[in-house]
Write a protein that holds these residues in place. Structure first.
Motif, PDB file in Angstrom:
ATOM      1  N   ALA A  83     -17.683   7.224  -9.515  1.00  0.00           N
ATOM      2  CA  ALA A  83     -18.537   7.850  -8.065  1.00  0.00           C
ATOM      3  C   ALA A  83     -17.206   7.559  -7.367  1.00  0.00           C
ATOM      4  O   ALA A  83     -16.834   8.266  -6.331  1.00  0.00           O
ATOM      5  CB  ALA A  83     -19.614   6.745  -7.536  1.00  0.00           C
ATOM      6  N   THR A  84     -15.857   6.677  -7.599  1.00  0.00           N
ATOM      7  CA  THR A  84     -15.129   5.920  -6.094  1.00  0.00           C
ATOM      8  C   THR A  84     -13.914   6.818  -6.502  1.00  0.00           C
ATOM      9  O   THR A  84     -13.386   8.348  -5.939  1.00  0.00           O
ATOM     10  CB  THR A  84     -14.081   5.161  -6.480  1.00  0.00           C
ATOM     11  OG1 THR A  84     -15.478   4.028  -6.446  1.00  0.00           O
ATOM     12  CG2 THR A  84     -13.067   4.577  -5.893  1.00  0.00           C
ATOM     13  N   ALA A  85     -13.446   7.835  -8.180  1.00  0.00           N
ATOM     14  CA  ALA A  85     -12.490   9.211  -8.429  1.00  0.00           C
ATOM     15  C   ALA A  85     -12.833   9.896  -7.512  1.00  0.00           C
ATOM     16  O   ALA A  85     -12.519  11.333  -7.202  1.00  0.00           O
ATOM     17  CB  ALA A  85     -12.783   8.772 -10.029  1.00  0.00           C
ATOM     18  N   VAL A 118       1.026  -0.764  -0.200  1.00  0.00           N
ATOM     19  CA  VAL A 118      -0.176  -0.155  -0.048  1.00  0.00           C
ATOM     20  C   VAL A 118       0.920   0.960  -0.045  1.00  0.00           C
ATOM     21  O   VAL A 118       0.471   2.347  -1.042  1.00  0.00           O
ATOM     22  CB  VAL A 118      -0.963  -0.493   1.125  1.00  0.00           C
ATOM     23  CG1 VAL A 118      -1.179   1.746   1.198  1.00  0.00           C
ATOM     24  CG2 VAL A 118      -2.161  -1.085   0.577  1.00  0.00           C
ATOM     25  N   ALA A 119       1.713   1.173   0.772  1.00  0.00           N
ATOM     26  CA  ALA A 119       2.501   2.618   0.932  1.00  0.00           C
ATOM     27  C   ALA A 119       3.479   2.413  -0.371  1.00  0.00           C
ATOM     28  O   ALA A 119       3.724   4.050  -0.980  1.00  0.00           O
ATOM     29  CB  ALA A 119       3.754   2.672   1.655  1.00  0.00           C
ATOM     30  N   LEU A 153      -6.758   3.356  -1.934  1.00  0.00           N
ATOM     31  CA  LEU A 153      -7.853   4.830  -1.527  1.00  0.00           C
ATOM     32  C   LEU A 153      -8.063   4.525  -0.219  1.00  0.00           C
ATOM     33  O   LEU A 153      -9.449   4.488   0.044  1.00  0.00           O
ATOM     34  CB  LEU A 153      -8.921   4.633  -2.687  1.00  0.00           C
ATOM     35  CG  LEU A 153      -8.091   4.555  -4.712  1.00  0.00           C
ATOM     36  CD1 LEU A 153      -9.341   4.731  -5.597  1.00  0.00           C
ATOM     37  CD2 LEU A 153      -7.093   5.451  -4.481  1.00  0.00           C
ATOM     38  N   SER A 154      -7.216   4.791   0.895  1.00  0.00           N
ATOM     39  CA  SER A 154      -7.475   4.190   1.926  1.00  0.00           C
ATOM     40  C   SER A 154      -7.905   5.228   2.936  1.00  0.00           C
ATOM     41  O   SER A 154      -8.219   6.726   2.542  1.00  0.00           O
ATOM     42  CB  SER A 154      -6.211   3.718   2.725  1.00  0.00           C
ATOM     43  OG  SER A 154      -5.345   4.491   2.850  1.00  0.00           O
ATOM     44  N   ALA A 195      -4.875  13.239  -0.288  1.00  0.00           N
ATOM     45  CA  ALA A 195      -3.911  13.237  -1.463  1.00  0.00           C
ATOM     46  C   ALA A 195      -4.166  13.375  -3.068  1.00  0.00           C
ATOM     47  O   ALA A 195      -2.974  12.871  -3.437  1.00  0.00           O
ATOM     48  CB  ALA A 195      -2.477  11.752  -1.133  1.00  0.00           C
ATOM     49  N   LEU A 196      -5.352  12.797  -3.324  1.00  0.00           N
ATOM     50  CA  LEU A 196      -5.165  12.596  -4.615  1.00  0.00           C
ATOM     51  C   LEU A 196      -6.469  13.504  -5.291  1.00  0.00           C
ATOM     52  O   LEU A 196      -6.041  13.928  -6.507  1.00  0.00           O
ATOM     53  CB  LEU A 196      -6.294  10.854  -5.257  1.00  0.00           C
ATOM     54  CG  LEU A 196      -5.424  10.027  -4.371  1.00  0.00           C
ATOM     55  CD1 LEU A 196      -6.068   8.851  -4.841  1.00  0.00           C
ATOM     56  CD2 LEU A 196      -3.929  10.011  -5.547  1.00  0.00           C
TER      57      LEU A 196
END
Length: 176
Positions: A130-132, A46-47, A82-83, A94-95
């Motif tokens: 929707a996630t984005a 993940v990192a 995508l935590s 972050a995004l």
């Protein structure tokens, strides 16, 4: 920088994605992370994935359509990487303001996706869109390649060239 998150469970059997990735790899400023190559055991770092995403201006989610959805490792990647607190939720910025494009291939033609009362392919993009949006990403129009099982090599090569040109134009826009 464009980061391509590539999730093809059977890349050696790929018709379109293989060529698309080969052409994209020739562009300067493109990094490709092949999830099935990196994580055959589904043990996602993940990192490392978050660090790669942090460097990107544009993120591409590229994969073949599987049962009207995403391949299983890509779904796990979304769930893990995508935590909360990083990509969304309290402190999860972050995004924010990065762009994302869905690059998807299908074996069926466009008519194949006109199912029931919800005709059209766009309905299948809604969970990813929707996630984005939930993560603060800017959703770009998807790059969709239909009928990959019946395309001849010349058509697939032309599609891959078009994909490369599209990525190049997105890079130029990002670089101002």
């Amino acid at each position: 920088m464009i980061l391509i998150i590539y999730a093809h469970p059977y890349p050696h059997h790929s018709h379109a994605n293989k060529r698309m990735i080969e052409h994209a790899a020739t562009l300067e400023g493109v990094e490709i992370r092949s999830l099935y190559e990196r994580y055959p055991d589904f043990n996602i770092d993940v990192a490392a994935e978050q660090e790669a995403l942090s460097r990107a201006d544009l993120i591409i989610w590229q994969h073949p359509m599987q049962w009207y959805s995403v391949p299983p490792l890509f779904k796990l990647w979304l769930d893990k990487v995508l935590s909360h607190g990083w990509a969304y939720g309290h402190g999860g910025t972050a995004l924010r303001n990065k762009s994302v494009m869905w690059a998807v291939t299908t074996g069926g033609d466009e008519r194949h996706f006109a199912i029931g009362e919800h005709p059209g392919f766009d309905i299948l993009a809604q969970p990813l869109q929707a996630t984005a949006l939930y993560c603060g990403l800017k959703w770009l129009a998807p790059f969709v390649v239909h009928s990959t099982f019946v395309c001849d090599d010349e058509t697939l090569q032309a599609t891959a060239r078009h994909y490369k040109q599209h990525l190049q134009s997105l890079l130029e826009v990002a670089n101002g």
